[in-house]
Design a protein around this motif. Structure first.
Motif, short mmCIF file in Angstrom:
data_model
loop_
_atom_site.label_atom_id
_atom_site.label_comp_id
_atom_site.label_asym_id
_atom_site.label_seq_id
_atom_site.Cartn_x
_atom_site.Cartn_y
_atom_site.Cartn_z
N ASN A 9 1.02 -1.25 -0.11
CA ASN A 9 -0.10 -0.02 -0.12
C ASN A 9 1.10 1.38 0.13
O ASN A 9 1.32 1.63 1.10
CB ASN A 9 -0.98 0.14 1.30
N PRO A 10 1.16 2.16 -1.15
CA PRO A 10 1.84 3.12 -1.08
C PRO A 10 1.77 4.13 -0.02
O PRO A 10 2.82 4.59 0.40
CB PRO A 10 1.89 3.64 -2.44
N GLU A 11 0.57 4.56 0.42
CA GLU A 11 0.43 5.30 1.23
C GLU A 11 0.82 5.14 2.64
O GLU A 11 1.46 5.84 3.41
CB GLU A 11 -1.18 5.91 1.34
N LEU A 12 0.50 3.81 2.89
CA LEU A 12 0.89 3.32 4.27
C LEU A 12 2.40 2.95 4.31
O LEU A 12 3.27 3.30 5.44
CB LEU A 12 0.22 1.93 4.39
N ARG A 13 3.17 2.74 3.20
CA ARG A 13 4.43 2.24 3.15
C ARG A 13 5.26 3.85 3.40
O ARG A 13 6.26 3.89 3.93
CB ARG A 13 4.98 2.00 1.71
N ASN A 18 8.38 6.49 6.98
CA ASN A 18 8.57 8.10 7.14
C ASN A 18 9.45 8.63 5.80
O ASN A 18 10.30 9.39 6.17
CB ASN A 18 9.33 8.47 8.55
N ASN A 19 9.05 8.48 4.74
CA ASN A 19 9.71 8.76 3.85
C ASN A 19 8.78 9.08 2.40
O ASN A 19 8.01 8.11 2.05
CB ASN A 19 10.93 7.79 3.13
N ARG A 20 8.79 10.30 2.02
CA ARG A 20 7.75 10.38 0.95
C ARG A 20 7.96 9.92 -0.16
O ARG A 20 7.09 9.70 -1.26
CB ARG A 20 7.51 11.96 0.82
N PHE A 21 9.09 9.45 -0.43
CA PHE A 21 9.24 8.55 -1.76
C PHE A 21 9.20 6.93 -1.54
O PHE A 21 9.27 6.30 -2.42
CB PHE A 21 10.89 8.82 -2.21
N ALA A 22 8.72 6.61 -0.41
CA ALA A 22 8.56 5.11 -0.04
C ALA A 22 7.62 4.43 -0.99
O ALA A 22 7.71 3.27 -1.24
CB ALA A 22 8.52 4.81 1.23
N GLY A 23 6.49 5.11 -1.15
CA GLY A 23 5.57 4.37 -2.27
C GLY A 23 6.04 4.23 -3.40
O GLY A 23 5.86 3.20 -4.09
N ASP A 24 6.85 5.21 -4.17
CA ASP A 24 7.40 4.90 -5.45
C ASP A 24 8.29 3.79 -5.58
O ASP A 24 8.49 3.29 -6.69
CB ASP A 24 8.01 6.31 -5.86
N ALA A 25 9.06 3.43 -4.64
CA ALA A 25 9.94 2.48 -4.32
C ALA A 25 9.36 1.02 -4.83
O ALA A 25 10.01 0.25 -5.48
CB ALA A 25 10.58 2.24 -3.22
N PRO A 47 1.45 -4.93 14.74
CA PRO A 47 0.10 -5.11 15.08
C PRO A 47 -0.80 -3.73 14.80
O PRO A 47 -0.39 -2.62 15.07
CB PRO A 47 0.13 -5.40 16.55
N GLY A 48 -1.81 -3.92 13.97
CA GLY A 48 -2.71 -2.76 13.93
C GLY A 48 -2.35 -1.88 12.79
O GLY A 48 -3.02 -1.02 12.60
N ILE A 49 -1.14 -2.05 12.08
CA ILE A 49 -0.88 -1.27 11.10
C ILE A 49 -0.79 -1.77 9.86
O ILE A 49 -1.17 -1.45 8.66
CB ILE A 49 0.69 -0.92 11.38
N ASN A 50 0.21 -2.88 9.69
CA ASN A 50 0.23 -3.63 8.26
C ASN A 50 -0.01 -5.15 8.27
O ASN A 50 0.33 -5.97 7.54
CB ASN A 50 1.59 -3.41 7.74
N ASP A 51 -0.57 -5.47 9.39
CA ASP A 51 -1.29 -6.93 9.52
C ASP A 51 -2.88 -6.99 9.03
O ASP A 51 -3.06 -6.04 8.51
CB ASP A 51 -0.74 -7.41 10.89
N GLY A 52 -3.38 -7.82 9.40
CA GLY A 52 -4.56 -8.02 9.12
C GLY A 52 -5.09 -7.73 7.58
O GLY A 52 -4.46 -8.64 6.68
N LYS A 53 -5.81 -6.93 7.13
CA LYS A 53 -6.25 -6.87 5.80
C LYS A 53 -5.26 -6.21 4.99
O LYS A 53 -5.04 -6.42 3.84
CB LYS A 53 -7.35 -5.82 5.86
N GLU A 54 -4.50 -5.48 5.45
CA GLU A 54 -3.19 -4.89 4.85
C GLU A 54 -2.14 -5.90 4.51
O GLU A 54 -1.73 -6.06 3.55
CB GLU A 54 -2.47 -3.65 5.64
#
Length: 260
Positions: A9-13, A18-25, A47-54
């Motif tokens: 997920n680009p926005e979550l990444r 904490n890097n505005r270019f992390a999604g582009d990578a 937990p609660g960030i990138n697990d579950g549905k993400e």
């Protein structure tokens, strides 16, 4: 090539790194796949960030790049005692670790049925946190993610039992001490007992080293420092030999992480 993905997920990444270019990578992954480059992926699960549905989204997106993505390791986030001013991450509990482990294994089962390979594996820490038995060595295929702690316990147990089976039973009047972290303590106690059964007179003492340097929540042997070994082994009868994990030392084999 080894890639720390964490999420597709680009926005979550962007938020996690904490890097505005992390999604582009993330756009690099399909290019690597098109070039026929094999990719081993790591996901540090929070937990609660990138697990579950993400996590489901990430695994589905990475499946689309198979067979270039040949292996995915999912590792629980590790937290030290030094987190002042940092994002309020939480550790996995037995319950949340079990839920995440079930998700990972369900995808592994699906991939195994579909492709003949599990592709995605949980690190050993997930089984320890969930208090569930670890799979046998056959489960892990070629052990492509050992550096991420995936299958290390199964491989150690398999190699140990092979070596033990190759030895003739005999009397051994010796006491040895094994010092290790909390994560591997149970397994090494189990293997020590098997050695004692095979060799009458052998006594294997396993000492659990609490990580006071980085904090008690850090349980892996590779992050135990020399000072913690020294302080916690002081006064303990060690017998003829003291065995410490090779991974606690830097590659040169001469120093621990605290320069001891």
């Amino acid at each position: 090539i080894n890639v720390s993905v964490h999420t597709t997920n680009p926005e979550l990444r962007v938020k996690m790194m904490n890097n505005r270019f992390a999604g582009d990578a993330l756009k690099v992954l399909p290019k690597l796949a098109e070039a026929g480059i094999k990719i081993n992926c790591q996901i540090v699960s929070c937990p609660g960030i990138n697990d579950g549905k993400e996590l489901e989204r990430t695994l589905t997106d990475l499946e689309a790049l198979y067979p270039s993505v040949e292996c995915i390791a999912v590792v629980p986030v590790g937290l030290t005692a030094y987190r002042e001013g940092l994002y309020p991450l939480v550790e996995y509990t037995k319950e949340t670790a079990t839920q995440t482990l079930e998700l990972i294994e369900s995808y592994g089962d699906k991939f195994k049925k579909k492709y003949g390979s599990r592709i995605v594996y949980a690190s050993d820490e997930f089984y320890i946190k969930a208090e569930l038995p670890m799979p046998d060595a056959d489960f892990y295929g070629d052990f492509l993610q050992l550096d991420n702690g995936v299958g290390m316990c199964a491989l150690l147990k398999s190699e140990f039992m092979d070596a033990l089976d190759g030895e003739a039973s005999r009397k051994v009047e010796k006491t040895v001490t094994i010092a290790t972290g909390c994560a591997a303590y149970g397994l090494l106690c189990e293997l020590g007992k098997k050695a004692e059964e095979k060799f009458p007179g052998l006594k294997v003492n396993v000492v659990k080293i609490i990580n006071e340097f980085f904090g008690e929540t850090v349980t892996v042997a590779g992050l135990i420092t020399g000072k913690d070994f020294k302080n916690q082994l002081k006064g303990i009868p060690l017998g003829e030999k003291l065995l410490i994990p090779r991974v606690s030392l830097r590659n040169e084999g001469d120093k621990f992480l605290d320069d001891v």
